[in-house]
Design a protein around this motif. Structure first.
Motif, PDB file in Angstrom:
ATOM      1  N   ILE A 191      46.736 -13.423 -93.375  1.00  0.00           N
ATOM      2  CA  ILE A 191      47.186 -14.626 -92.668  1.00  0.00           C
ATOM      3  C   ILE A 191      45.999 -15.388 -92.111  1.00  0.00           C
ATOM      4  N   LYS A 192      45.076 -14.678 -91.503  1.00  0.00           N
ATOM      5  CA  LYS A 192      43.877 -15.313 -90.958  1.00  0.00           C
ATOM      6  C   LYS A 192      43.050 -15.935 -92.073  1.00  0.00           C
ATOM      7  N   ALA A 193      42.918 -15.217 -93.187  1.00  0.00           N
ATOM      8  CA  ALA A 193      42.150 -15.736 -94.316  1.00  0.00           C
ATOM      9  C   ALA A 193      42.791 -16.997 -94.878  1.00  0.00           C
ATOM     10  N   PHE A 194      44.116 -17.026 -94.957  1.00  0.00           N
ATOM     11  CA  PHE A 194      44.796 -18.201 -95.490  1.00  0.00           C
ATOM     12  C   PHE A 194      44.625 -19.399 -94.565  1.00  0.00           C
ATOM     13  N   ARG A 195      44.644 -19.158 -93.249  1.00  0.00           N
ATOM     14  CA  ARG A 195      44.411 -20.237 -92.311  1.00  0.00           C
ATOM     15  C   ARG A 195      43.025 -20.842 -92.509  1.00  0.00           C
ATOM     16  N   GLU A 196      42.044 -19.977 -92.747  1.00  0.00           N
ATOM     17  CA  GLU A 196      40.686 -20.492 -92.988  1.00  0.00           C
ATOM     18  C   GLU A 196      40.636 -21.252 -94.311  1.00  0.00           C
ATOM     19  N   LEU A 197      41.390 -20.780 -95.301  1.00  0.00           N
ATOM     20  CA  LEU A 197      41.441 -21.488 -96.591  1.00  0.00           C
ATOM     21  C   LEU A 197      41.992 -22.902 -96.396  1.00  0.00           C
ATOM     22  N   GLN A 198      42.995 -23.050 -95.514  1.00  0.00           N
ATOM     23  CA  GLN A 198      43.509 -24.389 -95.220  1.00  0.00           C
ATOM     24  C   GLN A 198      42.402 -25.283 -94.659  1.00  0.00           C
ATOM     25  N   THR A 199      41.607 -24.710 -93.770  1.00  0.00           N
ATOM     26  CA  THR A 199      40.508 -25.483 -93.186  1.00  0.00           C
ATOM     27  C   THR A 199      39.491 -25.862 -94.259  1.00  0.00           C
ATOM     28  N   LEU A 200      39.200 -24.938 -95.172  1.00  0.00           N
ATOM     29  CA  LEU A 200      38.251 -25.223 -96.247  1.00  0.00           C
ATOM     30  C   LEU A 200      38.789 -26.316 -97.167  1.00  0.00           C
ATOM     31  N   HIS A 201      40.083 -26.326 -97.419  1.00  0.00           N
ATOM     32  CA  HIS A 201      40.681 -27.401 -98.213  1.00  0.00           C
ATOM     33  C   HIS A 201      40.520 -28.745 -97.511  1.00  0.00           C
ATOM     34  N   ARG A 202      40.714 -28.714 -96.175  1.00  0.00           N
ATOM     35  CA  ARG A 202      40.578 -29.958 -95.428  1.00  0.00           C
ATOM     36  C   ARG A 202      39.142 -30.477 -95.507  1.00  0.00           C
ATOM     37  N   ILE A 203      38.182 -29.552 -95.376  1.00  0.00           N
ATOM     38  CA  ILE A 203      36.769 -29.958 -95.474  1.00  0.00           C
ATOM     39  C   ILE A 203      36.464 -30.496 -96.871  1.00  0.00           C
ATOM     40  N   TRP A 204      36.957 -29.768 -97.888  1.00  0.00           N
ATOM     41  CA  TRP A 204      36.746 -30.186 -99.287  1.00  0.00           C
ATOM     42  C   TRP A 204      37.295 -31.601 -99.509  1.00  0.00           C
ATOM     43  N   LYS A 205      38.457 -31.829 -98.949  1.00  0.00           N
ATOM     44  CA  LYS A 205      39.146 -33.094 -99.199  1.00  0.00           C
ATOM     45  C   LYS A 205      38.630 -34.216 -98.310  1.00  0.00           C
ATOM     46  N   GLU A 206      38.362 -33.899 -97.030  1.00  0.00           N
ATOM     47  CA  GLU A 206      38.117 -34.949 -96.067  1.00  0.00           C
ATOM     48  C   GLU A 206      36.644 -35.198 -95.772  1.00  0.00           C
ATOM     49  N   GLU A 207      35.796 -34.209 -95.947  1.00  0.00           N
ATOM     50  CA  GLU A 207      34.417 -34.354 -95.482  1.00  0.00           C
ATOM     51  C   GLU A 207      33.378 -34.368 -96.597  1.00  0.00           C
ATOM     52  N   ILE A 208      33.706 -33.796 -97.742  1.00  0.00           N
ATOM     53  CA  ILE A 208      32.710 -33.700 -98.818  1.00  0.00           C
ATOM     54  C   ILE A 208      33.034 -34.735 -99.889  1.00  0.00           C
ATOM     55  N   GLY A 209      32.032 -35.461-100.288  1.00  0.00           N
ATOM     56  CA  GLY A 209      32.219 -36.487-101.302  1.00  0.00           C
ATOM     57  C   GLY A 209      32.323 -35.908-102.703  1.00  0.00           C
TER      58      GLY A 209
END
Length: 626
Positions: free
Chosen positions: A255-273
């Motif tokens: 569960i904790k790992a999946f929550r971090e994966l959500q954050t990584l998706h957000r970074i991938w989508k929102e912060e990295i060109g």
């Protein structure tokens, strides 16, 4: 984000209608990616969605209404209003459930006490009003927050659309290409601080934005070296994310790992060109495949949890069934009900310790649990209401017994009072329980009154025992003296002497029951003396009987008095029957002359029996006077 673009996906990019994902995702990966996109969209709208996780939830159903009110007041005072939504709703649900049960009990009690009343039942409960005031405060503050939130979301949406329009202008303006990268950087910085937007616009707006960012790189003839450096930097960042996801796949806490994966998706989508077009699909495919693996692990975990929840459901249904069976059993004593209450409390503790059940069964399971608990409580309350009524009656009875005990405690008529005090004590033992708040004080008052009387009784008996022992010694000495007594031969003088000895003996006093054999020895000596006297039988019997009456009166032995009474009555019946028989015989003698010897003897016996009957009648009269 979904990297690979399809030429037909962006024809509606300038509007705000939903557009498809700009990347091609294999069907078996689509569900995994979509679940993360949906979660991130929800959290983008309200970043307080997970703030309630750090606030522990108590077992609200086990708390009193006072404790529930205190808990709501504490949460409103100490926590963010958006973080206590679930807590506040569950607190209110638990409070209203207990309040409804409480009012129902009060209504039942009112109907029992006023069965014929036409007055509508009303009950003022200040705590209910205070709880509602607290909940209304929470609700008003929550509504105000979400109203302002919606306003901010719409404003942020307008700001992001404006940034997209600026980006489109930047791409289309061929005259400003020399400082285009610098302007793009400023727009991206502005974008990153634009704030959350409505969840239903999230994916479209982000896809629209990234579509135009990629257009910027793909369509403008920028300095190749600068573009390649930017692509390289973005690639490195995305590769780091991929490496981190590979590490997360080894984590035990899924569960904790999946929550971090959500954050990584957000970074991938929102912060990295974007990265170079040639590797966009490949690197996205790699990231989405890892996402699917993590999604599969989470689904396996959830499947196990669902199995555990199904097992929990079966266990809870068994407990509810057992509680229902207990509620149907008829108990007739306080101890029996206390045992049943302990069983129910143990079952409730097991119920709450078991854990979650499937969400779709939660409401039904909780309803059945509350129903079983309520049915048990109704039966229990009915029993204790009846018990309370009985206890009030017992209270009245015991107060009356205490009043009687106080009235008798100072009596010195021990022979008459002692049986009454013992009867009062027996009645106290037979009288059932009284309300607990009176029990100890009543018992102490009753016990003190009884002890006061019996202490006096024992003291009197101890003194009496000493006197009886002294009387026995004196009578023993007097008996030895009487054995030496000799008649003078003068009838009158000797009779007076004997009467004097009888009075002296009586005046010595009574002896203990175990020593009363000495009275028989005295009577034997008297019988010898009376035999030596030339007294008439009537006179002798009178003196003896007087002495016997005095002894019976002294001993106050009701059994002996009764036996003596029965003996006298039998003697009188025998004499009466004898007289009747003699008189009947005379009637059968015909032509007999009065001077006939036989007739004369019969009449003599009749007179003798009548005189003796009168003597016994006098004795009966005197013994009844005792």
């Amino acid at each position: 984000m979904l990297e690979e673009k399809n030429d037909n996906l962006h024809r509606d990019a300038d509007g705000l209608n939903e557009v498809s994902s700009p990347e091609i995702v294999p069907t078996d990966q689509q569900q995994a990616v979509n679940s993360i996109l949906l979660s991130n969209a929800e959290e983008s709208e309200d970043n307080t969605a997970n703030e309630s996780n750090h606030i522990p939830k108590l077992d609200y159903d086990s708390l009193s209404m006072e404790a529930l009110t205190d808990e709501l007041q504490k949460l409103i005072s100490l926590e963010k209003i958006t973080a206590i939504k679930d807590h506040a709703e569950e607190l209110r649900k638990a409070f209203l459930s207990k309040y409804n049960d409480f009012i129902e009990e009060k209504k039942e009690a009112f109907m029992e006490q006023n069965p014929e009343s036409e007055t509508e039942f009303e009950y003022e409960f200040p705590l209910k009003n205070f709880f509602e005031t607290l909940f209304n405060e929470y609700r008003d503050r929550k509504n105000a927050y979400y109203k302002q939130l919606q306003k901010n979301l719409n404003q942020n949406l307008d700001n992001r659309i404006a940034i997209i329009e600026e980006l489109k202008t930047l791409i289309d303006d061929a005259d400003n290409r020399n400082d285009a990268v610098k302007k793009l950087t400023a727009l991206r910085e502005k974008w990153n601080h634009a704030g959350p937007i409505p969840r239903d616009k999230y994916n479209h707006v982000w896809n629209n934005y990234h579509f135009h960012v990629e257009r910027f790189y793909d369509q403008l003839h920028l300095d190749r070296e600068s573009r390649d450096m930017d692509f390289k930097h973005n690639l490195e960042q995305k590769q780091k994310i991929i490496a981190r996801v590979e590490e997360l796949l080894q984590e035990d806490d899924i569960i904790k790992a999946f929550r971090e994966l959500q954050t990584l998706h957000r970074i991938w989508k929102e912060e990295i060109g974007p990265v170079d077009r040639e590797i966009r699909e490949e690197i996205w495919e790699q990231f989405s495949d890892l996402t699917k693996q993590m999604h599969d692990k989470r689904e396996q975990l959830f499947e196990k949890l669902r199995e555990a929840e199904t097992d929990n459901l079966l266990k809870k249904v068994e407990i509810i069934t057992e509680m229902d069976q207990i509620s149907r059993e008829e108990m007739t004593s306080h101890n029996a009900w206390q045992n049943q209450i302990k069983k129910i409390e143990a079952l409730r503790a097991r119920f709450f310790a078991i854990g979650k059940v499937p969400a779709e069964k939660n409401e039904e399971t909780w309803y059945l649990f509350k129903l079983a608990t309520r049915n048990f409580n109704i039966n229990k309350n009915t029993f204790y209401k009846d018990l309370k009524h009985d206890q009030q009656q017992n209270l009245t009875k015991k107060l009356a017994l205490i009043e009687n005990a106080h009235a008798l405690k100072d009596s010195e008529d021990f022979e008459a009072t002692t049986p009454q005090m013992k009867r009062i004590q027996d009645e106290w033992k037979k009288t059932g329980h009284v309300p607990k708040k009176y029990s100890d004080s009543l018992w102490k008052e009753f016990k003190d009154a009884c002890n006061h009387y019996f202490d006096k009784l024992h003291l009197a008996r101890n003194q009496e025992n000493d006197e009886e022992a002294a009387s026995y010694s004196k009578k023993k000495e007097y008996l030895d003296l009487l054995k030496e007594f000799q008649l003078s031969g003068d009838h009158k003088t000797d009779l007076e002497e004997i009467k004097l000895h009888i009075n002296n003996w009586k005046n010595i006093g009574r002896v203990a029951q175990s020593k009363r054999f000495i009275e028989g020895k005295f009577n034997k000596i008297l019988d010898v003396l009376f035999d030596k006297l030339s007294l008439s039988k009537k006179e002798t019997e009178s003196v003896k009987f007087n002495n016997r009456l005095d002894q019976l009166a002294e001993s106050n032995d009701q059994r002996k008095i009764q036996n003596e009474t029965v003996f006298i009555q039998r003697k009188m019946e025998e004499l009466k029957s004898e007289i009747f028989q003699l008189e009947n015989n005379i009637q059968f003698i015909s032509n007999a002359k009065p001077d006939n010897p036989f007739v004369k003897e019969v009449y003599k016996n009749i007179e003798k029996n009548k005189e003796e009957y009168k003597m016994w009648a006098e004795k009966l009269k005197r013994i009844k006077e005792l």
